[in-house]
Design a protein around this motif. Structure first.
Motif, PDB file in Angstrom:
ATOM      1  N   GLY A  88       0.852  -0.975   0.068  1.00  0.00           N
ATOM      2  CA  GLY A  88       0.094   0.024   0.503  1.00  0.00           C
ATOM      3  C   GLY A  88       0.714   1.276   0.180  1.00  0.00           C
ATOM      4  O   GLY A  88       0.044   2.013  -0.635  1.00  0.00           O
ATOM      5  N   MET A 167      -7.397  -7.647  16.262  1.00  0.00           N
ATOM      6  CA  MET A 167      -7.169  -6.720  14.638  1.00  0.00           C
ATOM      7  C   MET A 167      -9.123  -6.727  13.777  1.00  0.00           C
ATOM      8  O   MET A 167      -9.736  -6.121  13.165  1.00  0.00           O
ATOM      9  N   ALA A 170     -12.199  -5.453  14.499  1.00  0.00           N
ATOM     10  CA  ALA A 170     -12.398  -4.610  14.231  1.00  0.00           C
ATOM     11  C   ALA A 170     -12.192  -3.869  13.193  1.00  0.00           C
ATOM     12  O   ALA A 170     -12.788  -2.782  12.637  1.00  0.00           O
ATOM     13  N   GLN A 171     -11.873  -5.161  12.071  1.00  0.00           N
ATOM     14  CA  GLN A 171     -11.803  -3.939  10.913  1.00  0.00           C
ATOM     15  C   GLN A 171     -11.654  -5.716   9.999  1.00  0.00           C
ATOM     16  O   GLN A 171     -11.444  -7.261  10.435  1.00  0.00           O
ATOM     17  N   LEU A 174      -6.432  -7.833   7.890  1.00  0.00           N
ATOM     18  CA  LEU A 174      -5.017  -6.970   7.889  1.00  0.00           C
ATOM     19  C   LEU A 174      -4.740  -6.030   7.388  1.00  0.00           C
ATOM     20  O   LEU A 174      -4.382  -5.129   8.516  1.00  0.00           O
ATOM     21  N   ALA A 175      -4.401  -5.860   6.276  1.00  0.00           N
ATOM     22  CA  ALA A 175      -4.474  -4.527   5.969  1.00  0.00           C
ATOM     23  C   ALA A 175      -5.701  -3.809   6.027  1.00  0.00           C
ATOM     24  O   ALA A 175      -5.075  -2.585   5.205  1.00  0.00           O
ATOM     25  N   GLY A 176      -6.794  -3.493   6.269  1.00  0.00           N
ATOM     26  CA  GLY A 176      -7.828  -3.149   6.076  1.00  0.00           C
ATOM     27  C   GLY A 176      -8.979  -3.239   5.334  1.00  0.00           C
ATOM     28  O   GLY A 176      -9.287  -4.701   5.968  1.00  0.00           O
TER      29      GLY A 176
ATOM     30  N   SER B  89       1.859   7.289   6.467  1.00  0.00           N
ATOM     31  CA  SER B  89       1.481   6.998   5.426  1.00  0.00           C
ATOM     32  C   SER B  89      -0.190   6.047   5.508  1.00  0.00           C
ATOM     33  O   SER B  89       0.036   5.586   6.828  1.00  0.00           O
ATOM     34  N   ALA B  91      -1.965   3.942   4.781  1.00  0.00           N
ATOM     35  CA  ALA B  91      -2.110   1.800   4.268  1.00  0.00           C
ATOM     36  C   ALA B  91      -1.090   1.672   5.761  1.00  0.00           C
ATOM     37  O   ALA B  91      -0.895   0.325   5.878  1.00  0.00           O
ATOM     38  N   SER B  94      -2.962   0.384   9.271  1.00  0.00           N
ATOM     39  CA  SER B  94      -3.758  -1.441   9.754  1.00  0.00           C
ATOM     40  C   SER B  94      -2.461  -1.876  10.119  1.00  0.00           C
ATOM     41  O   SER B  94      -2.321  -2.856  10.815  1.00  0.00           O
ATOM     42  N   PRO B  95      -1.573  -2.319   9.785  1.00  0.00           N
ATOM     43  CA  PRO B  95      -0.627  -3.077   9.797  1.00  0.00           C
ATOM     44  C   PRO B  95       0.496  -2.578  11.302  1.00  0.00           C
ATOM     45  O   PRO B  95       0.845  -3.614  12.239  1.00  0.00           O
ATOM     46  N   ARG B  97      -1.362  -1.422  13.931  1.00  0.00           N
ATOM     47  CA  ARG B  97      -2.242  -1.806  14.931  1.00  0.00           C
ATOM     48  C   ARG B  97      -2.528  -3.219  14.654  1.00  0.00           C
ATOM     49  O   ARG B  97      -2.630  -3.269  16.417  1.00  0.00           O
ATOM     50  N   PHE B  98      -1.820  -3.971  13.932  1.00  0.00           N
ATOM     51  CA  PHE B  98      -1.292  -5.171  14.790  1.00  0.00           C
ATOM     52  C   PHE B  98      -0.037  -5.310  15.935  1.00  0.00           C
ATOM     53  O   PHE B  98      -0.518  -6.092  17.149  1.00  0.00           O
ATOM     54  N   ALA B 101      -2.047  -4.471  18.981  1.00  0.00           N
ATOM     55  CA  ALA B 101      -2.454  -5.970  19.561  1.00  0.00           C
ATOM     56  C   ALA B 101      -1.226  -6.413  20.578  1.00  0.00           C
ATOM     57  O   ALA B 101      -2.395  -7.326  20.524  1.00  0.00           O
TER      58      ALA B 101
END
Lengths: 229, 229
Positions: A88, A167, A170-171, A174-176, B89, B91, B94-95, B97-98, B101
């Motif tokens: 991304g 994770m 919530a989404q 994993l990448a969104g 960024s 993008a 999300s990673p 956020r892991f 977590a």
């Protein structure tokens, strides 16, 4: 453009089960790159000696040879910047690499006891002596001892998925909002388990289970169509 | 612009030890935003009731109130886009956020047994009954029992840092060449431990130790100057 990938295979050449090769196959699919896969067995070290190391995946792209699934993912995003990005953005690579490290050092070792005997039963007969002695040395016990009592290990394994579960509550990915390489890393591990073993690693009411179902539908269901146990 | 942050404090109001508040303080420093911190104790729930929940960090930015360290980090990057980005960024969120977590569900619970009695000894006397009963209910045993034999837990704790160690053997910071929110998440946990306890969680020859030293030097040494055990 002609991409070729050495891909770990079982006695049945259609059985492809390496979690690391799955990462690469999902990455290639994400980028819309066709690939010819070459079935490869554990003991065929000489067939990939040209890559300077002894493990798959090994990707050949014209004059270039790249090994290691992480290096291959970075290579693909750099070499094919006009195709959908695996990360991304450049800034997303580093945090995604933590997911890669977590899958390599926590998730995959956590799955091994559940699938080890299934692997042994499905690899090419010529690989069996190598596989047994290599893995028994690594784990310090027989395959049978390491695989025994896997039911007892299940609560701790499922507990180890807590960061994933947090994770995915919530989404959706994993990448969104859409899957990307972060998902392929982790899904590669579950696809490995699914292809080689019918053991139920994840409970059906786990958000990780629902995510795995969504991932099995990715790429028009390519992961679901793979030969599985 | 006037930012205020409710920040968990000990009996000594200069002792600020919440890992989640540290994440926010590092995030504010990264963005170059000055903040007035308000010392807050566990039992002062009514002081932050306006936030609609009972935990710190709580950030007040003009008319806005934001709680939860992850939500605050996302808010800061959205509200102050012209300042250095915490994620690099969209993008990368999300990673990252892991990592958040993982720190919340693996790292912080892993650290607790090593620092629990130190926390109890340094919190405000008015917080002690609450802290003891709340934590003893959570852990199902006395603080003393939970904190006992921490030396025995050390090998498993250090083993749990393997994903971090793998990353930090390959690159200087979790976010890449320079620290960003991925680093602040994890460093917040080690700063928590450092402020409240003198227990040596990490061996000096661990790549995680060297990274922690680099992080202590961030923001002109702000983390190193904090009141520590």
């Amino acid at each position: 453009m002609s991409l070729r990938l050495y891909d770990l295979a079982g006695a049945d050449p259609k059985l492809r089960f390496s979690p690391y090769c799955w990462r690469t196959k999902f990455a290639l699919a994400h980028k819309g790159l066709a690939v010819e896969t070459i079935p490869w067995r554990f003991t065929e070290k000489e067939f990939i000696a040209f890559s300077g190391q002894e493990r798959v995946p090994v990707l050949i792209d014209g004059e270039k040879t790249i090994s290691d699934s992480w290096a291959i993912a970075c290579y693909l995003d750099d070499a094919y910047p006009d195709r959908p990005s695996l990360f991304g953005s450049a800034a997303a690579r580093s945090p995604t690499r933590f997911l890669n490290a977590w899958a390599d050092t926590v998730l995959n070792p956590g799955i091994i006891p559940f699938v080890l005997l299934d692997i042994f039963g499905k690899i090419d007969p010529k690989d069996r002596d190598y596989f047994r002695s290599n893995r028994e040395q690594r784990f310090g016990m027989t395959l049978e001892a390491y695989g025994a009592e896997r039911e007892k290990r299940l609560p701790a394994f499922r507990q180890s998925l807590t960061p994933l579960r947090t994770m995915l509550a919530a989404q959706p990915f994993l990448a969104g909002e859409r899957p990307a390489y972060a998902d392929y890393i982790v899904f590669g591990s579950f696809q490995w388990a699914r292809c080689i073993s019918s053991f139920a690693l994840i409970a059906p009411d786990d958000p990780v289970f629902a995510w795995r179902e969504r991932m099995l539908d990715a790429f028009d269901g390519m992961p679901r169509r793979a030969l599985a146990a």
